[in-house]
Design a protein around this motif. Structure first.
Motif, PDB file in Angstrom:
ATOM      1  N   LEU A 107      42.837  53.327  34.258  1.00 49.12           N
ATOM      2  CA  LEU A 107      42.707  52.072  33.519  1.00 49.12           C
ATOM      3  C   LEU A 107      43.009  50.864  34.403  1.00 49.12           C
ATOM      4  CD1 LEU A 107      44.431  53.066  30.148  1.00 49.12           C
ATOM      5  CD2 LEU A 107      41.998  52.725  30.548  1.00 49.12           C
ATOM      6  N   ALA A 108      43.937  51.050  35.362  1.00 50.32           N
ATOM      7  CA  ALA A 108      44.365  49.912  36.186  1.00 50.32           C
ATOM      8  C   ALA A 108      43.401  49.609  37.321  1.00 50.32           C
ATOM      9  CB  ALA A 108      45.757  50.185  36.746  1.00 50.32           C
ATOM     10  N   ASN A 109      42.678  50.613  37.811  1.00 57.02           N
ATOM     11  CA  ASN A 109      41.777  50.392  38.954  1.00 57.02           C
ATOM     12  C   ASN A 109      40.765  49.279  38.706  1.00 57.02           C
ATOM     13  OD1 ASN A 109      43.001  52.207  40.649  1.00 57.02           O
ATOM     14  ND2 ASN A 109      41.620  53.898  40.167  1.00 57.02           N
ATOM     15  N   PRO A 110      40.021  49.288  37.575  1.00 57.77           N
ATOM     16  CA  PRO A 110      39.080  48.186  37.343  1.00 57.77           C
ATOM     17  C   PRO A 110      39.753  46.821  37.300  1.00 57.77           C
ATOM     18  CG  PRO A 110      38.632  50.019  35.865  1.00 57.77           C
ATOM     19  CD  PRO A 110      39.935  50.310  36.533  1.00 57.77           C
ATOM     20  N   LEU A 111      40.975  46.782  36.703  1.00 61.63           N
ATOM     21  CA  LEU A 111      41.687  45.502  36.649  1.00 61.63           C
ATOM     22  C   LEU A 111      42.096  45.035  38.041  1.00 61.63           C
ATOM     23  CD1 LEU A 111      43.952  46.134  33.514  1.00 61.63           C
ATOM     24  CD2 LEU A 111      41.823  44.826  33.642  1.00 61.63           C
ATOM     25  N   ASN A 112      42.539  45.974  38.875  1.00 59.47           N
ATOM     26  CA  ASN A 112      42.910  45.613  40.248  1.00 59.47           C
ATOM     27  C   ASN A 112      41.709  45.087  41.028  1.00 59.47           C
ATOM     28  OD1 ASN A 112      45.563  46.381  39.802  1.00 59.47           O
ATOM     29  ND2 ASN A 112      45.226  48.497  40.529  1.00 59.47           N
ATOM     30  N   GLU A 113      40.557  45.766  40.825  1.00 53.99           N
ATOM     31  CA  GLU A 113      39.349  45.322  41.510  1.00 53.99           C
ATOM     32  C   GLU A 113      38.918  43.931  41.026  1.00 53.99           C
ATOM     33  OE1 GLU A 113      36.632  48.424  40.717  1.00 53.99           O
ATOM     34  OE2 GLU A 113      37.477  49.811  42.204  1.00 53.99           O
ATOM     35  N   LEU A 114      39.107  43.708  39.710  1.00 54.39           N
ATOM     36  CA  LEU A 114      38.773  42.395  39.166  1.00 54.39           C
ATOM     37  C   LEU A 114      39.683  41.314  39.742  1.00 54.39           C
ATOM     38  CD1 LEU A 114      37.147  40.681  37.175  1.00 54.39           C
ATOM     39  CD2 LEU A 114      38.831  41.284  35.410  1.00 54.39           C
ATOM     40  N   MET A 115      40.984  41.606  39.811  1.00 47.33           N
ATOM     41  CA  MET A 115      41.926  40.637  40.373  1.00 47.33           C
ATOM     42  C   MET A 115      41.636  40.382  41.841  1.00 47.33           C
ATOM     43  SD  MET A 115      43.744  39.686  37.877  1.00 47.33           S
ATOM     44  CE  MET A 115      44.977  38.747  38.797  1.00 47.33           C
ATOM     45  N   GLU A 116      41.258  41.459  42.560  1.00 43.53           N
ATOM     46  CA  GLU A 116      40.901  41.301  43.972  1.00 43.53           C
ATOM     47  C   GLU A 116      39.675  40.398  44.120  1.00 43.53           C
ATOM     48  OE1 GLU A 116      39.555  44.069  47.804  1.00 43.53           O
ATOM     49  OE2 GLU A 116      40.373  44.992  45.980  1.00 43.53           O
ATOM     50  N   GLY A 117      38.674  40.581  43.230  1.00 44.41           N
ATOM     51  CA  GLY A 117      37.477  39.739  43.260  1.00 44.41           C
ATOM     52  C   GLY A 117      37.790  38.293  42.968  1.00 44.41           C
ATOM     53  N   VAL A 118      38.680  38.065  41.985  1.00 48.73           N
ATOM     54  CA  VAL A 118      39.086  36.695  41.655  1.00 48.73           C
ATOM     55  C   VAL A 118      39.747  36.032  42.856  1.00 48.73           C
ATOM     56  CG1 VAL A 118      40.637  35.312  40.226  1.00 48.73           C
ATOM     57  CG2 VAL A 118      39.289  37.142  39.187  1.00 48.73           C
ATOM     58  N   ALA A 119      40.605  36.800  43.544  1.00 53.56           N
ATOM     59  CA  ALA A 119      41.286  36.247  44.715  1.00 53.56           C
ATOM     60  C   ALA A 119      40.287  35.899  45.830  1.00 53.56           C
ATOM     61  CB  ALA A 119      42.320  37.246  45.233  1.00 53.56           C
ATOM     62  N   GLU A 120      39.276  36.752  46.010  1.00 56.48           N
ATOM     63  CA  GLU A 120      38.262  36.499  47.039  1.00 56.48           C
ATOM     64  C   GLU A 120      37.461  35.240  46.721  1.00 56.48           C
ATOM     65  OE1 GLU A 120      37.485  37.915  49.887  1.00 56.48           O
ATOM     66  OE2 GLU A 120      39.049  39.470  49.839  1.00 56.48           O
ATOM     67  N   ILE A 121      37.071  35.123  45.451  1.00 53.24           N
ATOM     68  CA  ILE A 121      36.281  33.949  45.056  1.00 53.24           C
ATOM     69  C   ILE A 121      37.117  32.680  45.188  1.00 53.24           C
ATOM     70  CG2 ILE A 121      35.132  32.839  43.101  1.00 53.24           C
ATOM     71  CD1 ILE A 121      34.281  35.653  42.212  1.00 53.24           C
ATOM     72  N   GLN A 122      38.403  32.737  44.778  1.00 50.63           N
ATOM     73  CA  GLN A 122      39.282  31.584  44.931  1.00 50.63           C
ATOM     74  C   GLN A 122      39.457  31.203  46.398  1.00 50.63           C
ATOM     75  OE1 GLN A 122      42.880  32.695  42.897  1.00 50.63           O
ATOM     76  NE2 GLN A 122      42.175  31.866  40.913  1.00 50.63           N
ATOM     77  N   ALA A 123      39.369  32.191  47.262  1.00 51.38           N
ATOM     78  CA  ALA A 123      39.507  31.922  48.699  1.00 51.38           C
ATOM     79  C   ALA A 123      38.212  31.363  49.293  1.00 51.38           C
ATOM     80  CB  ALA A 123      39.925  33.193  49.429  1.00 51.38           C
TER      81      ALA A 123
END
Length: 227
Positions: A189-205
């Motif tokens: 359950l946490a893997n998709p959320l982690n990937e989503l948070m990682e994507g958000v961080a990349e886009i913010q960067a």
């Protein structure tokens, strides 16, 4: 894997564990009832044998047909008790056959003595000897019942210990398995959320070319299952 499927898998795992514990408890309960029935039958049989010992003692002092009749009634009751319990029936069979053999011989001698118009020392000796044989055979039977009662009790305690150990092992295995399954479920359950948070961080960067990995989707899944 959807939340519904994860919960379904966890539910089946819990049901199997509970079912295993219930089966173990039912087994020990049935065995306990069987042991209690056997011990009750042993106590009843021992009571009949003790009565027969007293009657035989009286018979040695004053042989009478009344004693023999009472002895025969108790022997019949003892036979019925043994026939009602499988364990007791097997264990007492040779002893009962021996008692019946000696009793029949004693009856024959007693009838000859009763029909004799004169004192017959040889018949009197055989009658006393037969009564002593009855007494010894009765005592041997009582000793066997005492030993059987101890064996049944030891066997019950052993089975109880094994069953308790099995239940404890199943519970421990269930706890370990549940923890492992919960960790795996949480990770899935946490893997998709982690990937989503990682994507958000990349886009913010500023990495606007970054693509968030897609979540595996089965045709039978629905949007509600993913929420």
């Amino acid at each position: 894997m959807t939340i519904r499927k994860l919960l379904f898998r966890n539910a089946w795992f819990s049901i199997l564990i509970i079912l295993g514990i219930v089966i173990a408890l039912i087994s020990i309960q049935l065995y306990s009832a069987s042991i209690q029935d056997t011990q009750e039958a042993i106590n009843m049989a021992t009571g009949e044998l003790i009565n027969m010992v007293f009657i035989t003692s009286d018979y040695q002092v004053f042989p009478s047909a009344t004693n023999l009749k009472q002895w025969e009634l108790h022997l019949t009751e003892l036979t019925n008790i043994a026939a009602g319990n499988e364990i007791l029936s097997v264990e007492l069979e040779p002893f009962l056959l021996r008692l019946v053999e000696i009793f029949n011989r004693n009856q024959e001698i007693h009838e000859k003595v009763s029909q004799s118009s004169e004192d017959n020392p040889e018949l009197d000796r055989l009658l006393r000897h037969s009564a002593i044989e009855l007494q010894i055979s009765l005592e041997d039977t009582i000793l066997r019942l005492d030993t059987l009662n101890d064996e049944v009790q030891v066997g019950f305690e052993s089975v109880t210990q094994v069953t308790n150990f099995t239940i404890m092992f199943v519970i421990a295995a269930a706890i370990v398995g549940f923890i492992s399954l919960t960790r795996k479920t949480t990770q899935e359950l946490a893997n998709p959320l982690n990937e989503l948070m990682e994507g958000v961080a990349e886009i913010q960067a500023g990495n606007y070319q970054y693509q968030i990995p897609s979540v595996p989707y089965a045709p039978e899944d629905s949007e509600n299952e993913l929420l």
